[in-house]
Structures are given as structure tokens and as C-alpha cells.
Design a protein around this motif. Structure first.
Motif, short mmCIF file in Angstrom:
data_model
loop_
_atom_site.label_atom_id
_atom_site.label_comp_id
_atom_site.label_asym_id
_atom_site.label_seq_id
_atom_site.Cartn_x
_atom_site.Cartn_y
_atom_site.Cartn_z
N TYR A 242 35.62 53.33 68.47
CA TYR A 242 35.37 54.33 69.52
C TYR A 242 34.54 55.48 68.97
O TYR A 242 33.60 55.96 69.62
N SER A 246 30.83 56.48 70.27
CA SER A 246 30.63 57.84 70.76
C SER A 246 29.50 58.53 70.00
O SER A 246 28.69 59.25 70.58
N SER A 250 25.99 59.88 71.60
CA SER A 250 25.58 61.29 71.49
C SER A 250 24.22 61.43 70.83
O SER A 250 23.52 62.43 71.06
#
Length: 259
Positions: A242, A246, A250
């Protein structure tokens, strides 16, 4: 100790020596020849690199053999408690030799690679597999548990990517991470209901009663310990994946702004 048990322990000893040789001689030689990054690593990281090469080799050998037994060993599949254990004992002996090698390695380099979870895992497996080697019982269930090794190469590959400097948000790392999550879940978590359904189906049968208290306790307790560890590792893997996804998400908007 009967003749088949002696053969099993001879195979175990051979497995221990073979994996030690892979760690001490084969992996350092090949890695030095094929990877400049390996030659630049400090001694501790080289040790872990070699141990993960050996771990991957063990997983591929044992995992492939497991699939073969599940697909083609009719006697084991027909009688999961007392079926002919010859091929399973061979596979278990290879694994026990590897586990003993790995525990010795952890003891020697505890500050570098020590992990209490791994020690608990190895002890639980050796405890249960001792009955398989000595008495040839529970061949189907012993083999079924070894399928979990198929997730190990992906776990090791994640470490290799880190050492080689591959960004965790890069596509090779993310694809390996996805494969690691999927395979780990399939071979260690998704099979839990099916595995315990088969375990509980044997309770109270004549074949189960013939086992005696020692194998019964070793079977159930070790299975419980291993699956608790698998759930904890699954949580760690999901959390890491995760974070990687992420981070990749980003970085995309930042890349667009710089364009």
C-alpha cells in the motif's frame, strides 16, 4: 529407527550440506561474476544476498515438487493421513535440511538477519515434520503446507530490487509487489478454510485415532502457529505494498507539474 527413517535423515543431512555449499561457494561465485552491485556490497549485505539466493532455490525446488505430488500422487491424495509417504518424505527432508541450515545462519548472523518470527516458524515446522520423517504420517497435510514456499521468490525479489536501487514506485517493483501479495494470499491465506476443513473432517476417524496424541498435537499446534505467523506476514506485506502504490500515485502529479 527403521530403514526408511534412516534414509530420510540421510537426505536431510545431504540437504543441509547442499544448501550450506550453495550459500558458502555457489552463490558468492555466481553473484560476483554476474552482478557488479554484489561486489560493492558490505560483508553483511553479501551474506543476506547469498542467503536469499539459497532461499529462492529451496522454494523453487520444494514448491515445484509439492505441485507434482498434489497433481500425481494418488495414494497420498486418497489417504491424507496414512498414504504412501515416500515422495513427501523426500520433500520434507529437503525442507528440514534447509531449515537447519537457515537456523544456523540466523544464529551466526543474528544482528544482521535475526527475526524471532522466523525462528518460531522454523521450530514449528521442524517439530511437526519430525513425525513425518520418523513415522511417515500425515503426508498430504505435510505436503500441502509446503505449497506456501511458492510465495518466497517474490518476497526475496523485493529485497533484491531494494539492494539494486530500484525505486519502490517503479513498475518492476510494483508488478513484483502485486505478484507477491497475490501469491502469498493464495498459497498461505486463501487455503486456510480448505485446509482446516480437511483437518476437522479427519477428527474422530479410525485413521486419526491411530496417530496417537503426539502427532495429533504436533499437527494441530504447529498448523495454528504457522497460520498466525502467515496472517502477521500478510499484514506486513499489504502495508508495504500500500505504501509503495501510494508513493507511486503521489509521484505522478509531481511529474506532471514539472512537465
Amino acid at each position: 529407527m527403521d530403514d526408511t527413517a534412516r534414509v530420510s535423515y540421510s537426505l536431510l543431512a545431504g540437504s543441509f550440506i547442499a544448501f550450506q555449499f550453495l550459500f558458502s561457494a555457489v552463490s558468492p561465485h555466481l553473484s560476483s561474476s554476474l552482478s557488479r552491485r554484489y561486489r560493492e556490497l558490505p560483508a553483511g549485505k553479501k551474506c543476506e544476498w547469498d542467503s536469499r539466493c539459497v532461499s529462492t532455490a529451496h522454494a523453487l525446488i520444494v514448491g515445484s515438487f509439492c505441485l507434482y505430488i498434489l497433481a500425481f500422487d494418488e495414494e497420498v491424495n486418497a489417504d491424507p493421513i496414512w498414504g504412501e509417504p515416500g515422495l513427501v518424505k523426500l520433500n520434507v527432508a529437503i525442507t528440514c535440511g534447509y531449515l537447519l541450515y537457515d537456523m544456523l545462519l540466523l544464529a551466526r548472523y543474528w544482528n544482521l538477519m535475526g527475526d524471532a518470527f522466523f525462528v518460531c516458524h522454523h521450530l514449528a515446522v521442524l517439530y511437526a515434520y519430525g513425525y513425518v520423517l520418523n513415522r511417515g504420517v500425515l503426508p498430504y497435510f505435510a505436503n500441502f503446507r509446503l505449497i506456501s514456499e511458492l510465495s518466497t521468490p517474490f518476497v526475496n525479489q523485493r529485497w533484491f530490487f531494494d539492494i539494486l536501487g530500484q525505486p519502490r514506485s517503479s513498475w518492476p517493483v510494483l508488478l513484483n509487489g502485486f505478484a507477491m501479495v497475490a501469491v502469498f494470499f493464495l498459497v498461505r491465506i486463501a487455503v486456510i478454510p480448505s485446509y482446516y476443513g480437511q483437518v476437522f473432517a479427519t477428527f474422530g476417524t479410525e485413521a486419526f485415532e491411530r496417530l496417537g496424541t503426539g502427532p495429533q498435537v504436533a499437527w494441530v499446534v504447529s498448523s495454528g502457529v504457522l497460520d498466525v505467523l502467515n496472517l502477521l506476514w500478510m499484514y506486513r506485506i499489504l502495508r508495504g505494498f500500500y505504501r509503495a502504490v501510494s508513493r507511486a500515485a503521489s509521484e505522478k502529479p509531481r511529474a506532471r507539474r514539472t512537465d
